[in-house]
Design a protein around this motif. Sequence first.
Motif, PDB file in Angstrom:
ATOM      1  N   LYS A 117      38.619  32.749  32.958  1.00 45.27           N
ATOM      2  CA  LYS A 117      37.873  33.976  32.589  1.00 45.27           C
ATOM      3  C   LYS A 117      36.308  33.313  32.724  1.00 45.27           C
ATOM      4  CE  LYS A 117      40.501  38.192  31.556  1.00 45.27           C
ATOM      5  NZ  LYS A 117      41.044  39.557  31.139  1.00 45.27           N
ATOM      6  N   LEU A 118      36.248  34.339  33.589  1.00 42.46           N
ATOM      7  CA  LEU A 118      34.165  33.809  33.078  1.00 42.46           C
ATOM      8  C   LEU A 118      33.679  34.564  31.931  1.00 42.46           C
ATOM      9  CD1 LEU A 118      32.647  33.666  37.280  1.00 42.46           C
ATOM     10  CD2 LEU A 118      32.983  32.292  35.682  1.00 42.46           C
ATOM     11  N   ALA A 119      32.598  33.775  31.945  1.00 49.19           N
ATOM     12  CA  ALA A 119      32.330  34.761  30.812  1.00 49.19           C
ATOM     13  C   ALA A 119      31.194  35.630  31.026  1.00 49.19           C
ATOM     14  CB  ALA A 119      31.255  33.774  30.436  1.00 49.19           C
ATOM     15  N   VAL A 167      28.511  38.586  36.044  1.00 43.89           N
ATOM     16  CA  VAL A 167      27.675  39.752  35.882  1.00 43.89           C
ATOM     17  C   VAL A 167      26.285  39.263  36.812  1.00 43.89           C
ATOM     18  CG1 VAL A 167      27.328  41.154  34.536  1.00 43.89           C
ATOM     19  CG2 VAL A 167      25.896  39.483  33.779  1.00 43.89           C
ATOM     20  N   LYS A 168      25.955  37.047  36.935  1.00 44.11           N
ATOM     21  CA  LYS A 168      24.969  37.243  37.940  1.00 44.11           C
ATOM     22  C   LYS A 168      25.857  36.300  39.225  1.00 44.11           C
ATOM     23  CE  LYS A 168      22.340  35.728  34.036  1.00 44.11           C
ATOM     24  NZ  LYS A 168      21.880  34.678  32.850  1.00 44.11           N
ATOM     25  N   ASN A 169      26.846  36.671  38.962  1.00 39.97           N
ATOM     26  CA  ASN A 169      27.134  36.202  41.208  1.00 39.97           C
ATOM     27  C   ASN A 169      28.518  37.129  41.345  1.00 39.97           C
ATOM     28  OD1 ASN A 169      30.057  34.682  40.080  1.00 39.97           O
ATOM     29  ND2 ASN A 169      28.683  32.771  38.853  1.00 39.97           N
ATOM     30  N   PHE A 170      29.111  36.902  42.669  1.00 37.82           N
ATOM     31  CA  PHE A 170      30.454  37.406  42.845  1.00 37.82           C
ATOM     32  C   PHE A 170      31.716  36.509  43.085  1.00 37.82           C
ATOM     33  CE2 PHE A 170      26.370  39.067  44.952  1.00 37.82           C
ATOM     34  CZ  PHE A 170      27.045  40.933  44.529  1.00 37.82           C
ATOM     35  N   ASN A 215      38.765  36.245  36.879  1.00 38.00           N
ATOM     36  CA  ASN A 215      40.246  36.426  36.574  1.00 38.00           C
ATOM     37  C   ASN A 215      40.710  34.451  38.179  1.00 38.00           C
ATOM     38  OD1 ASN A 215      40.783  37.608  34.772  1.00 38.00           O
ATOM     39  ND2 ASN A 215      41.433  39.423  36.854  1.00 38.00           N
ATOM     40  N   ALA A 216      40.302  33.575  37.703  1.00 38.12           N
ATOM     41  CA  ALA A 216      40.760  31.970  38.159  1.00 38.12           C
ATOM     42  C   ALA A 216      41.762  31.895  38.554  1.00 38.12           C
ATOM     43  CB  ALA A 216      40.444  31.151  36.537  1.00 38.12           C
ATOM     44  N   GLY A 217      43.082  33.310  38.244  1.00 35.42           N
ATOM     45  CA  GLY A 217      44.535  32.774  38.654  1.00 35.42           C
ATOM     46  C   GLY A 217      44.844  31.762  37.948  1.00 35.42           C
ATOM     47  N   LEU A 218      46.683  31.327  38.301  1.00 37.05           N
ATOM     48  CA  LEU A 218      47.281  30.519  38.050  1.00 37.05           C
ATOM     49  C   LEU A 218      47.695  29.160  38.675  1.00 37.05           C
ATOM     50  CD1 LEU A 218      50.057  32.862  36.859  1.00 37.05           C
ATOM     51  CD2 LEU A 218      47.845  32.535  35.045  1.00 37.05           C
ATOM     52  N   SER A 219      47.865  28.187  38.478  1.00 37.67           N
ATOM     53  CA  SER A 219      48.184  27.117  38.980  1.00 37.67           C
ATOM     54  C   SER A 219      49.807  27.469  39.717  1.00 37.67           C
ATOM     55  CB  SER A 219      47.930  25.881  38.295  1.00 37.67           C
ATOM     56  OG  SER A 219      49.181  25.245  37.108  1.00 37.67           O
ATOM     57  N   GLU A 220      50.265  26.268  40.688  1.00 38.41           N
ATOM     58  CA  GLU A 220      51.225  26.825  41.137  1.00 38.41           C
ATOM     59  C   GLU A 220      52.310  27.127  40.001  1.00 38.41           C
ATOM     60  OE1 GLU A 220      52.608  24.139  44.580  1.00 38.41           O
ATOM     61  OE2 GLU A 220      54.238  24.598  43.914  1.00 38.41           O
ATOM     62  N   ALA A 221      52.145  25.403  39.440  1.00 37.76           N
ATOM     63  CA  ALA A 221      53.194  25.208  38.211  1.00 37.76           C
ATOM     64  C   ALA A 221      53.111  26.852  36.999  1.00 37.76           C
ATOM     65  CB  ALA A 221      52.826  23.996  37.630  1.00 37.76           C
TER      66      ALA A 221
END
Length: 108
Positions: free
Chosen positions: A14-16, A21-24, A28-34
Amino acid sequence: MWYKTDAPQKAQEKLAPEVAVKNFDEINAGLSEAEARFEAQRCLSCGNCFECDGCFGACPENAIIKLGKGNRYKFNMDACTGCAVCYEQCPCHAIEMIPEPINATTNA
Ligand code: SF4
Ligand code: SF4
């Protein structure tokens, strides 16, 4: 147990908050395929039989009858001894054990 159900959920990066708050960007980064494949294979103990054949293979009395793909099973209560092996090994808690009703009438 034929299935290992005690597998921890994959945590996503996750982004801190001070960065988020400073970008769009996605927080949540999501999951890799594995990781996604691993998640899809985790048993969530949802209580729904998924026809793993575990109870069918474990019953010492052959009291469980397969009804064909998609139709699950039926129990031959005349053969069942109530040993609860099927219940104990079911990975998703789809089997419930209930007390056998006691017949109040007796032949005296
Ligand atoms: S009742 Fe449980 S052990 Fe039996 S086939 Fe369904 S999921 Fe597997
Ligand atoms: S309680 Fe025991 S005998 Fe009855 S269906 Fe389950 S495994 Fe078979």
